[in-house]
Design a protein around this motif. Structure first.
Motif, short mmCIF file in Angstrom:
data_model
loop_
_atom_site.label_atom_id
_atom_site.label_comp_id
_atom_site.label_asym_id
_atom_site.label_seq_id
_atom_site.Cartn_x
_atom_site.Cartn_y
_atom_site.Cartn_z
N PHE A 191 1.02 -1.43 0.13
CA PHE A 191 -0.15 0.03 -0.09
C PHE A 191 0.95 1.36 -0.05
CE2 PHE A 191 -2.56 -3.41 2.15
CZ PHE A 191 -3.52 -3.36 1.19
N GLY A 192 1.99 1.28 0.55
CA GLY A 192 3.01 2.32 0.73
C GLY A 192 2.24 3.70 1.25
N ILE A 193 2.45 5.04 0.42
CA ILE A 193 1.84 6.00 1.13
C ILE A 193 0.34 6.17 0.48
CG2 ILE A 193 2.17 8.78 1.48
CD1 ILE A 193 5.02 8.19 0.69
N THR A 194 -0.68 5.94 1.41
CA THR A 194 -2.03 6.12 0.95
C THR A 194 -2.42 7.60 1.01
OG1 THR A 194 -2.42 5.32 3.05
CG2 THR A 194 -2.47 3.43 1.82
N LEU A 195 -3.74 7.64 0.37
CA LEU A 195 -4.62 8.76 0.40
C LEU A 195 -5.04 8.94 2.07
CD1 LEU A 195 -6.22 8.55 -3.14
CD2 LEU A 195 -4.21 9.83 -2.52
N PRO A 196 -5.34 10.26 2.20
CA PRO A 196 -5.83 10.51 3.52
C PRO A 196 -7.72 10.21 3.38
CG PRO A 196 -5.37 12.61 2.32
CD PRO A 196 -4.62 11.59 1.39
N GLY A 228 -7.59 -14.54 10.99
CA GLY A 228 -8.61 -13.29 11.29
C GLY A 228 -7.98 -12.05 10.29
N LYS A 229 -8.57 -10.81 10.73
CA LYS A 229 -8.28 -9.69 9.57
C LYS A 229 -8.12 -8.59 10.36
CE LYS A 229 -11.85 -10.94 6.26
NZ LYS A 229 -13.05 -10.58 5.40
N LEU A 230 -6.94 -7.69 9.79
CA LEU A 230 -6.68 -6.47 10.35
C LEU A 230 -7.29 -5.54 9.43
CD1 LEU A 230 -4.55 -4.69 12.19
CD2 LEU A 230 -2.72 -5.08 10.65
N VAL A 231 -8.32 -4.57 9.93
CA VAL A 231 -8.83 -3.47 9.35
C VAL A 231 -8.36 -2.24 9.62
CG1 VAL A 231 -11.04 -2.71 8.65
CG2 VAL A 231 -10.68 -5.21 9.17
N PHE A 232 -8.11 -1.33 8.92
CA PHE A 232 -7.87 0.12 9.14
C PHE A 232 -7.93 1.01 8.11
CE2 PHE A 232 -4.30 -2.64 7.47
CZ PHE A 232 -3.66 -1.84 6.57
N SER A 233 -7.92 2.22 8.17
CA SER A 233 -8.54 3.15 6.95
C SER A 233 -6.88 3.55 6.31
CB SER A 233 -9.08 4.20 7.46
OG SER A 233 -8.39 5.17 8.11
N GLU A 234 -7.32 3.99 4.83
CA GLU A 234 -6.18 4.59 4.29
C GLU A 234 -5.62 5.86 5.03
OE1 GLU A 234 -7.14 5.90 0.60
OE2 GLU A 234 -6.89 3.48 -0.40
N ARG A 235 -6.45 6.65 5.93
CA ARG A 235 -5.97 7.65 6.47
C ARG A 235 -4.88 7.33 7.75
NH1 ARG A 235 -10.20 9.86 7.12
NH2 ARG A 235 -9.91 11.78 5.53
N ILE A 270 0.65 7.01 9.73
CA ILE A 270 1.97 6.37 10.15
C ILE A 270 2.97 6.34 9.22
CG2 ILE A 270 2.82 4.16 10.76
CD1 ILE A 270 -0.21 3.18 11.51
N VAL A 271 2.83 6.15 8.07
CA VAL A 271 4.03 6.17 7.13
C VAL A 271 4.54 7.47 6.62
CG1 VAL A 271 4.57 5.41 4.66
CG2 VAL A 271 3.21 3.84 6.09
N ALA A 272 3.57 8.45 6.21
CA ALA A 272 4.04 9.62 5.71
C ALA A 272 4.92 10.56 6.83
CB ALA A 272 2.84 10.61 5.60
N PRO A 273 4.64 10.45 7.89
CA PRO A 273 5.69 11.10 9.05
C PRO A 273 7.05 10.78 8.86
CG PRO A 273 3.59 10.77 9.97
CD PRO A 273 3.63 9.83 8.84
N ARG A 274 7.28 9.27 8.76
CA ARG A 274 8.53 8.81 8.78
C ARG A 274 9.28 9.20 7.34
NH1 ARG A 274 12.36 7.20 12.36
NH2 ARG A 274 10.67 5.60 13.44
N VAL A 275 8.59 9.00 6.56
CA VAL A 275 9.00 9.53 4.91
C VAL A 275 9.48 11.01 5.00
CG1 VAL A 275 8.68 9.52 2.64
CG2 VAL A 275 7.80 7.60 3.75
N SER A 276 8.55 11.64 5.68
CA SER A 276 8.76 13.24 5.78
C SER A 276 10.12 13.52 6.87
CB SER A 276 7.64 13.88 6.23
OG SER A 276 7.97 15.40 6.39
N GLU A 277 10.26 12.63 7.58
CA GLU A 277 11.41 12.69 8.71
C GLU A 277 12.78 12.57 7.78
OE1 GLU A 277 13.60 10.71 12.23
OE2 GLU A 277 12.30 9.66 11.03
N ILE A 278 12.63 11.32 6.81
CA ILE A 278 13.84 10.90 5.83
C ILE A 278 14.15 12.18 5.06
CG2 ILE A 278 14.61 9.54 4.40
CD1 ILE A 278 13.35 7.33 5.53
N PHE A 279 12.95 12.74 4.42
CA PHE A 279 13.19 13.70 3.43
C PHE A 279 13.56 15.08 3.94
CE2 PHE A 279 10.45 11.19 -0.15
CZ PHE A 279 11.43 10.61 -0.22
N SER A 280 12.80 15.67 4.77
CA SER A 280 13.12 16.90 5.24
C SER A 280 13.93 17.05 6.50
CB SER A 280 11.49 17.31 6.04
OG SER A 280 10.69 17.32 4.93
#
Length: 399
Positions: A261-266, A279-286, A291-301
């Protein structure tokens, strides 16, 4: 007729170890793959050797697989070195032109290239590479190549790349224990740049970012010269760890979520992932994006852009940012990078290797090692070249 001379690259990473054998087709820039194998990495993390025995076993198993599947005995390799102890600094040196006619010879160039290495490195530092930045002759600047020019004083400004001596010695010990020789030790960012950057990009100004499993490296060029290099001990494994903690799931499930899924839409769109328990793990794209965007932003910014700002190049690289390494396969990362850096951004991957069907940026380093193997062949003394040719020739007559 002698066999093709096969260059062999060994890319030791935190996630996988890759070995590639390839040869150049004629005089063009295409390489044909002779063999390729990869395996899970052992005893190595964040660019540094943690357990020599484990790493040696992993490399040896890979060599045995090459022998079994391709009937090739690997004897020498170009191998990479990485880690956050790679450093670059500038130094200069000068010599008197030695010939009676005052024309610069290869010997003069070699003398000044050796003299520029005479610098106090401090404890436990080893020189890996010297990159000429500018040649000067009698204070005449910006000389591309002084060979054959007439003058009295030859000067060289150079960038010197160093590593932690312990890391280099440990790498040499591991490779030697597997029964093969090292042709050359190459800094990972330099191998990447050799493959992915052309002269026009280096002239304009460009940054190459390799997002590996355990580290992220940055190498910057401008005016055709190496400007900066740094390795950060943060990589795509940190994204996996964040997902595991944020979604309260196992690491292997988190890794699959990252890759799928990578960096999903909000958005509030739901994602369902099957668990080993049934079983299933259920979560939203947001939720995933948060979770993912802040870490990638940390690496880039916080890491890359902060470093670019320090050297005065934040937002000032006309050829933009090239992303490579396994972390560059993260879905949505190219568009995310464009917004973070406010520069042109694209994914870099090997394009001139016949036999790689997919465009995979995780293969950049090992392919860069192959290209540098060609350069190494051109630079070694002619007597060594003859010995290597003879060895290759007579290997054709082995039963």
């Amino acid at each position: 007729m002698p066999k093709e001379i096969i260059n062999i690259g060994l890319d030791i990473g935190s996630d996988t170890i890759k070995i590639l054998g390839a040869f150049r087709e004629g005089n063009n820039n295409l390489y044909r793959i002779k063999f390729f194998e990869e395996a899970d990495s052992l005893g190595f993390f964040k660019g540094r050797i943690k357990d020599e025995n484990d790493l040696a076993k992993a490399v040896k198993d890979l060599l045995e697989r090459v022998k079994e599947r391709y009937n090739i005995d690997v004897e020498t390799v170009m191998v990479n070195i990485s880690g956050d102890k790679l450093e670059v600094f500038n130094n200069s040196a000068s010599v008197s032109v030695g010939s009676a006619n005052e024309k610069v010879t290869e010997l003069d160039k070699e003398r000044v290239e050796e003299d520029v290495k005479n610098v106090a490195l401090g404890n436990n530092k080893s020189i890996l590479r010297v990159f000429p930045r500018e040649w000067k002759l009698d204070n005449e600047k910006d000389i591309v190549d002084p060979l054959g020019l007439q003058g009295i004083r030859l000067e060289l400004d150079a960038s010197i790349m160093t590593c932690f001596s312990g890391d280099k010695e440990a790498l040499e010990k591991v490779i030697k224990s597997t029964g093969i020789d090292i042709e050359d030790i190459v800094p990972t960012p330099f191998a990447d740049a050799t493959l992915l950057l052309d002269n026009s990009q280096k002239e304009l100004g460009v940054a190459l970012v390799n997002i590996g499993f355990g580290t992220t490296s940055l190498i910057v060029y401008e005016d055709g010269k190496l400007l900066d290099l740094i390795v950060f001990p943060v990589g795509s494994s940190n994204i996996t760890n964040d997902i595991a903690v944020g979604l309260k799931t196992e690491i292997h499930i988190a890794e699959k979520i990252k890759k799928d899924f990578g960096i999903t839409l909000p958005s509030s769109k739901k994602i369902e992932v099957k668990l080993d328990s049934g079983g299933k793990l259920v979560f939203s794209e947001r939720e995933l994006r948060n979770i993912v965007a802040p870490r990638v932003s940390e690496i880039f910014s916080d890491l890359i852009n902060k470093r670019l700002k320090k050297i005065g190049k934040e937002g000032k690289l006309p050829a933009g940012i090239i992303l490579t390494g396994g972390g560059a396969k993260l879905k949505g990362i190219e568009d995310f990078a464009k917004k973070e850096f406010k520069l042109p951004c694209k994914i870099g991957y090997p394009e001139n290797f016949i036999g790689f069907d997919k465009k995979d940026p995780s293969y950049s380093t090992v392919c860069g090692l192959i290209l540098l193997g060609d350069d190494f062949e051109e630079d070694i003394p002619s007597s060594n070249k003859i010995k290597k040719w003879i060895k290759e020739f007579f290997s054709n007559f082995k039963p």
